[in-house]
Design an enzyme around this catalytic site. Structure first.
Site, PDB file in Angstrom:
ATOM      1  CB  CYS A 126      -0.966  -0.016   1.180  1.00 12.50           C
ATOM      2  SG  CYS A 126      -2.108  -1.398   1.040  1.00 12.50           S
ATOM      3  CG  HIS A 139      -3.315   3.193   1.848  1.00 11.06           C
ATOM      4  ND1 HIS A 139      -3.661   2.767   0.584  1.00 11.06           N
ATOM      5  CD2 HIS A 139      -3.443   2.113   2.655  1.00 11.06           C
ATOM      6  CE1 HIS A 139      -3.965   1.484   0.635  1.00 11.06           C
ATOM      7  NE2 HIS A 139      -3.854   1.066   1.880  1.00 11.06           N
ATOM      8  CG  ASN A 192      -6.665  -1.152   0.684  1.00  9.50           C
ATOM      9  OD1 ASN A 192      -5.978  -0.652  -0.211  1.00  9.50           O
ATOM     10  ND2 ASN A 192      -6.148  -1.663   1.781  1.00  9.50           N
TER      11      ASN A 192
HETATM   12  O1  UT7 Z   1      -3.920  -1.486   3.210  1.00 11.89           O
HETATM   13  C1  UT7 Z   1      -3.201  -2.457   3.890  1.00 11.89           C
HETATM   14  C2  UT7 Z   1      -3.308  -2.267   5.329  1.00 11.89           C
HETATM   15  N1  UT7 Z   1      -4.506  -2.864   5.836  1.00 11.89           N
HETATM   16  C3  UT7 Z   1      -5.180  -2.229   6.767  1.00 11.89           C
HETATM   17  O2  UT7 Z   1      -4.836  -1.113   7.089  1.00 11.89           O
HETATM   18  C4  UT7 Z   1      -6.326  -2.935   7.434  1.00 11.89           C
HETATM   19  C5  UT7 Z   1      -6.239  -2.706   8.927  1.00 11.89           C
HETATM   20  N2  UT7 Z   1      -7.294  -3.400   9.694  1.00 11.89           N
HETATM   21  C6  UT7 Z   1      -8.579  -3.085   9.595  1.00 11.89           C
HETATM   22  O3  UT7 Z   1      -8.973  -2.233   8.830  1.00 11.89           O
HETATM   23  C7  UT7 Z   1      -9.547  -3.769  10.539  1.00 11.89           C
HETATM   24  O4  UT7 Z   1      -8.828  -4.465  11.543  1.00 11.89           O
HETATM   25  C8  UT7 Z   1     -10.517  -4.758   9.837  1.00 11.89           C
HETATM   26  C9  UT7 Z   1     -11.513  -3.977   8.980  1.00 11.89           C
HETATM   27  C10 UT7 Z   1      -9.737  -5.733   8.983  1.00 11.89           C
HETATM   28  C11 UT7 Z   1     -11.321  -5.538  10.888  1.00 11.89           C
HETATM   29  O5  UT7 Z   1     -12.008  -4.632  11.744  1.00 11.89           O
HETATM   30  P1  UT7 Z   1     -11.919  -4.817  13.328  1.00 11.89           P
HETATM   31  O6  UT7 Z   1     -12.760  -3.779  13.909  1.00 11.89           O
HETATM   32  O7  UT7 Z   1     -10.456  -4.838  13.695  1.00 11.89           O
HETATM   33  O8  UT7 Z   1     -12.607  -6.221  13.527  1.00 11.89           O
HETATM   34  P2  UT7 Z   1     -12.028  -7.531  14.240  1.00 11.89           P
HETATM   35  O9  UT7 Z   1     -10.997  -8.178  13.375  1.00 11.89           O
HETATM   36  O10 UT7 Z   1     -11.683  -7.213  15.656  1.00 11.89           O
HETATM   37  O11 UT7 Z   1     -13.304  -8.442  14.251  1.00 11.89           O
HETATM   38  C12 UT7 Z   1     -14.464  -8.074  15.024  1.00 11.89           C
HETATM   39  C13 UT7 Z   1     -15.562  -9.062  14.689  1.00 11.89           C
HETATM   40  C14 UT7 Z   1     -15.115 -10.522  14.737  1.00 11.89           C
HETATM   41  O12 UT7 Z   1     -16.185 -11.278  15.259  1.00 11.89           O
HETATM   42  P3  UT7 Z   1     -16.181 -11.755  16.809  1.00 11.89           P
HETATM   43  O13 UT7 Z   1     -14.934 -12.570  16.962  1.00 11.89           O
HETATM   44  O14 UT7 Z   1     -16.152 -10.489  17.609  1.00 11.89           O
HETATM   45  O15 UT7 Z   1     -17.441 -12.530  16.919  1.00 11.89           O
HETATM   46  C15 UT7 Z   1     -14.950 -10.860  13.279  1.00 11.89           C
HETATM   47  O16 UT7 Z   1     -15.144 -12.232  13.020  1.00 11.89           O
HETATM   48  O17 UT7 Z   1     -16.045  -8.825  13.369  1.00 11.89           O
HETATM   49  C16 UT7 Z   1     -16.071 -10.050  12.657  1.00 11.89           C
HETATM   50  N3  UT7 Z   1     -15.896  -9.783  11.249  1.00 11.89           N
HETATM   51  C17 UT7 Z   1     -16.924  -9.564  10.418  1.00 11.89           C
HETATM   52  N4  UT7 Z   1     -18.246  -9.565  10.607  1.00 11.89           N
HETATM   53  C18 UT7 Z   1     -19.029  -9.303   9.541  1.00 11.89           C
HETATM   54  C19 UT7 Z   1     -14.720  -9.683  10.550  1.00 11.89           C
HETATM   55  N5  UT7 Z   1     -15.004  -9.398   9.262  1.00 11.89           N
HETATM   56  C20 UT7 Z   1     -16.354  -9.340   9.155  1.00 11.89           C
HETATM   57  C21 UT7 Z   1     -17.216  -9.076   8.078  1.00 11.89           C
HETATM   58  N6  UT7 Z   1     -18.548  -9.069   8.325  1.00 11.89           N
HETATM   59  N7  UT7 Z   1     -16.774  -8.826   6.830  1.00 11.89           N
END
Ligand code: UT7
Length: 332
Positions: free
Chosen positions: A116, A257, A287
């Site tokens: 990125c 980004h 993204n």
């Molecule tokens: O460009 C390259 C660099 N990449 C980034 O900068 C990405 C950085 N990370 C992020 O943007 C975020 O961490 C994510 C968008 C990937 C995830 O968001 P989060 O708020 O950190 O969610 P999490 O991983 O803590 O997951 C929270 C919950 C989980 O469920 P439980 O365990 O709490 O029941 C996940 O399984 O959200 C769930 N989850 C989803 N639910 C519905 C993860 N993805 C999804 C989804 N739909 N697509």
């Protein structure tokens, strides 16, 4: 000490493949909801390339639009630098494929891999050649077909990305008041395990086993990357502003980004910037890895949020980890 480069961006263009995929469309293929994607990431829709459409095709389209808009014949391009993590193939380089399609008969070029942050690394690399005086016209392309490496069984990654390309033209400038005023890049390889594609390289060459283990897809520890991105983007922005005797109030626009709306807002809050000074288009494109920053510049120009003489900060964090920021004065 700042690192001025005597080069300016003299044109920018983007290309998005026509197929739009909404969050509602994704609800039909993975266990997700429009509400989760919107509130956790800010994304509403993204563009997907059709099968058979590769990174070089998107990059060539963006470059063609750029050259047509600037009235520059392809034969005047002397260097092509392409940032991508999804090259058409390992070799030949995507730069060669784009050079051939454009008919850029006098150009040399190469690909650069910094995820990125790739566009910013390609921008500062290309700018050095323009600054040297040996290259009058340098084409920098950021292009990725992220759908080629997305696991549509992993809801935590597949909803985040889209496909696109962006391109800028770089030309030398002797005017110290315009162009690239400074840049700061760094890498931290200890974060490599948090965002990577394990299969297909020399460590794990493609085999039935690597395919069965889903190793040819993006793997991400989202929360680790999230925290690193907010912290490093804010730190690097502060560092580059301070060493140029500036504050965030001096900036006309920040083009970050586009990985997650909450990352952008986190950085924005730490820098004390209001919404009007931060370019956001993640809602429409997701993204797009190497394409997000040129697409941000395209939208900023179209929305008349960028004018000649404006002080602009470009900033990114990506897999690696890689971090990049470029401070420039908009030149047209
Ligand atoms: O460009 C390259 C660099 N990449 C980034 O900068 C990405 C950085 N990370 C992020 O943007 C975020 O961490 C994510 C968008 C990937 C995830 O968001 P989060 O708020 O950190 O969610 P999490 O991983 O803590 O997951 C929270 C919950 C989980 O469920 P439980 O365990 O709490 O029941 C996940 O399984 O959200 C769930 N989850 C989803 N639910 C519905 C993860 N993805 C999804 C989804 N739909 N697509």
């Amino acid at each position: 000490m700042s690192k001025r480069i005597g080069a300016k961006i003299s044109g920018v263009a983007g290309y998005l493949p026509p197929r739009v995929v909404t969050n509602a469309d994704l609800e039909k293929i993975v266990d997700t909801t429009d509400e989760w994607i919107r509130t956790r990431t800010g994304i509403r829709e993204r563009h997907y390339a059709d099968p058979g459409v590769a990174t070089s095709h998107l990059g060539t389209e963006a470059a063609r639009k750029l050259l047509a808009a600037r009235g520059v014949p392809a034969a005047e391009i002397e260097l092509i630098v392409v940032a991508t993590v999804t090259p058409d193939m390992f070799f030949p380089a995507t730069a060669c494929l784009i050079q051939d399609r454009l008919g850029a008969s006098r150009a040399w070029g190469f690909d650069l891999s910094a995820a990125c942050s790739g566009f910013l690394y390609a921008l500062t690399t290309g700018a050095q050649f323009a600054d040297s005086g040996n290259h009058r016209k340098v084409l920098v392309v950021g292009s990725d077909v992220m759908t080629s490496i997305l696991d549509f069984k992993d809801r935590a990654t597949c909803v985040l990305f889209g496909d696109a390309a962006g391109a800028v033209l770089l030309e030398p400038t002797a005017n110290g008041e315009e162009g690239i005023l400074d840049y700061a890049h760094d890498i931290d390889g200890s974060g490599g395990c948090n965002l990577y594609m394990p299969g297909g390289g020399s460590l794990h060459p493609a085999s039935h086993e690597t395919v069965d283990q889903r190793m040819h897809y993006v793997h991400q520890e989202g929360q680790q990357v999230f925290k690193y991105a907010v912290r490093r983007m804010s730190e690097l922005a502060t560092q580059i502003l301070e060493r140029n005797g500036l504050t965030s109030r001096d900036l006309a626009l920040v083009v970050p980004h586009q990985a997650n709306m909450r990352i952008i807002r986190g950085m924005q809050e730490r820098l004390g910037l209001d919404d009007s000074k931060v370019m956001v288009n993640i809602d429409r494109y997701g993204n797009t890895t190497a394409a997000t920053i040129p697409l941000g510049l395209v939208d900023a120009v179209e929305q008349k949020r960028l004018r000649k003489g404006d002080l602009v900060l470009l900033i990114a964090v990506g897999a690696g980890y890689t971090t990049g920021t470029v401070l420039l004065r908009w030149a047209y």
